[in-house]
Write an enzyme that holds these catalytic residues in place. Structure first.
Site, short mmCIF file in Angstrom:
data_model
loop_
_atom_site.label_atom_id
_atom_site.label_comp_id
_atom_site.label_asym_id
_atom_site.label_seq_id
_atom_site.Cartn_x
_atom_site.Cartn_y
_atom_site.Cartn_z
CG ASP A 204 12.65 0.48 3.33
OD1 ASP A 204 13.86 0.30 3.14
OD2 ASP A 204 12.01 1.43 2.84
CG HIS B 69 14.55 1.31 -0.08
ND1 HIS B 69 13.90 2.19 0.74
CD2 HIS B 69 15.34 2.06 -0.90
CE1 HIS B 69 14.29 3.41 0.46
NE2 HIS B 69 15.15 3.36 -0.54
CB SER C 49 14.54 6.06 -1.95
OG SER C 49 15.70 5.93 -1.16
#
Length: 561
Positions: A404, A444, A185
């Site tokens: 995601d 994610h 991320s």
């Protein structure tokens, strides 16, 4: 199985060093502009408290599991007269000669203990950073703090990398053989920024679900919320939170079979299109409580359109079909309009506008464009020119979930094409230093319906029975950097109830982009036999006694640039 046994040949070249011969106390370390907060020895399998941890980084009583006999060192490195980065080091007594650094997600501010724990277990001297502030919720640590923003934007991981090399040399008495980084991320964003801005810091980089073009990523949540009628919760165009659950379920039901396997997963949503008119009231697809009225049909259509700036240029890809929409649709609390995606409000309030009176209630493309102009802390670094990292022989292994909900996987496609174009490389040439793997069904960073477990950053504990380069991205990266064997695929694992290390539910080969993993038509749903290089497919919920064995291969597809 211990990591040093799995990579015996590599470790033979870099013998283990006994760190215990060096004193684990603050006096051992002398670094410029650095305060040693603490240095203390700990035994494998013990637990330590982490008092003072802010609530958004865990809980006040957060504890960490010690994964090797080690020396834990906590440091504060002054980065300017008004800013400092906290760094934590776990220095295992049995050291492989390698360094592993990491960072955090969101707006940073938390030590990634998960990656540190895994790294120390594997014999890495492992490091984490708070990116210059404590906490991943709030705006006050950015307000009127330009140097703190520089730490978060681009400097903290660089300082961590330099500090790690000094700490290891002072503790072990010799320099590290190789330096690695793993992040997801925001940590994935920082991975590419490191390769771009500080190409000498790392020999190998893992970039999970990389949040490159970070300002557009965050801004997209507010723009899509406005497209579906927010903050006017009583308007005819507003699509309620509970409607989105039904919308996404129907999208998956319709598009899932197109990849040849009905498993609840859309393998590649970037290649699919969906007309929300089919969900209108009167079609009979959705019941009367959640079906779409005419204005809502248009709202859903707009939600899945790409985002353009005020000049009409597309700057962010479409929200991907089948992903959880909560980042923009969970936007009310007790009937009052409020974004659940707090990063937008925190960062624009504290960093972009530096104004405590600002609210996101009227957020639009003008706010997005202004953030690009300001670019607080150089958080958008222009990641495609990786020429210096490429020329020095660095390696990047990136992975991205196709489900995601936070960072669209199409961004990784765009970045790959951008790097290839900027460096004018053939596919073989870009694959010599940068390899990308897509994980169908992964959310994610983790987890998801798909075979998502591949040694993901920010995931602890790993399955220590699957630390080989076929199943673990860090092992794959080490082998690539140190022996020149590049990974053509990574085998992902899905565990029952996502209990990593427990009962295996399914597995799947994830191929290096732009190849795709394709079912051969025999059997049912993905599973890989752990002994033979064959794949087993089972219907979800079907007992293992009815498994059918089939084979699959990585199939080349055209790369569009």
């Amino acid at each position: 199985m211990a990591f040093k046994h799995l990579l015996a040949a590599l470790n033979a070249a870099f013998p283990l060093v006994r760190g215990a011969s060096y004193a684990c106390n603050p006096a051992t370390f002398s670094l410029p502009d650095t305060t040693v907060i603490s240095a203390s020895p700990h035994s494998n399998a013990s637990q330590i408290g982490l008092p003072g941890t802010v609530a958004s980084c865990g809980e006040p009583d957060l504890v960490a599991n010690i994964t090797a006999d080690l020396c834990r060192v906590v440091l504060s490195v002054q980065t300017s007269p008004s800013s400092a980065v906290q760094i934590e080091a776990w220095l295992p007594d049995e050291w492989s000669g390698r360094l592993l650094s990491t960072s955090d997600g969101g707006i940073g501010g938390c030590i990634d203990y998960q990656t540190i724990q895994n790294g120390a277990y594997l014999g890495f001297a492992s490091f984490g950073t708070n990116a210059g502030h404590n906490g991943s919720v709030g705006f006050d640590f950015f307000l009127n703090q330009p140097e703190v923003l520089n730490d978060f934007g681009h400097r903290a991981v660089h300082v961590e990398a330099e500090t790690a090399k000094l700490v290891a040399t002072q503790f072990y008495g010799c320099a590290a053989s190789k330096s690695y980084y793993a992040g997801c991320s925001t940590g994935g964003r920082q991975a590419f920024q490191e390769a771009r801005l500080y190409p000498e810091d790392f020999d190998g980089i893992i970039a999970g679900s990389p949040g490159i073009d970070w300002l557009h990523i965050v801004a997209s949540k507010g723009i899509i919320a406005r497209r579906i009628g927010w903050p006017y919760l009583n308007s005819s165009a507003y699509v309620r939170t509970e409607q989105w659950t039904a919308i996404v379920a129907e999208i998956v039901k319709i598009l899932d079979p197109l990849d040849g396997v009905v498993d609840g997963i859309i393998d590649n949503p970037t290649t699919q299109r969906f007309d929300p008119a089919i969900l209108a009231c009167g079609t009979g697809v959705l019941n009367a409580s959640v079906c779409l009225h005419p204005a809502q049909v248009e709202s859903v259509r707009k939600a899945y359109e790409p985002i353009a700036n005020t000049a009409g240029q597309i700057v962010y890809p479409s929200f991907e079909l089948g992903s959880n929409t909560g980042v923009f649709s969970a936007n009310q609390v007790n009937g009052t309009a409020q974004l659940s995606y707090t990063i937008l409000q925190d960062f624009w309030l504290g960093a972009v506008y530096n104004n405590t009176g600002w609210t996101p209630m009227n957020f639009n493309e003008t706010d997005m464009d202004f953030s690009i102009i300001v670019n607080p802390g150089r958080v958008n670094a222009g990641e495609t020119d990786l020429s210096a990292f490429y020329k020095r022989g660095g390696k990047i292994l990136s992975y991205h979930g196709r489900n995601d909900e936070t960072v669209m996987s199409a961004l990784s496609e765009r970045l790959f094409a951008g790097v290839q174009s900027s460096l004018e490389l053939s596919l073989d040439e870009i694959h010599s230093f940068y390899r990308l793997f897509f994980i169908p069904g992964m959310h994610h960073c983790s987890p998801g319906l798909g075979a998502w477990s591949i040694g993901n950053a920010q995931s602890y504990p790993w399955d220590y029975s699957r630390l080989d380069p076929e199943h673990n991205v860090l092992s794959a990266l080490v082998r690539w950097v140190e022996s020149g064997t590049a990974p053509d695929h990574i085998i992902g694992t899905k565990y029952v109830n996502d209990d990593v290390g427990g009962e295996v539910q399914s597995q799947r080969r994830h191929c290096v982009y732009p190849q795709i993993s394709k079912w051969d038509g025999r059997g049912n749903v993905w599973r890989i036999d752990l002994i033979k290089d064959t794949e087993i497919f089972v219907h979800l919920g079907l007992p293992t006694s009815t498994l059918n064995v089939g084979t699959s291969q990585c199939i080349p597809i055209m790369l569009c640039v």
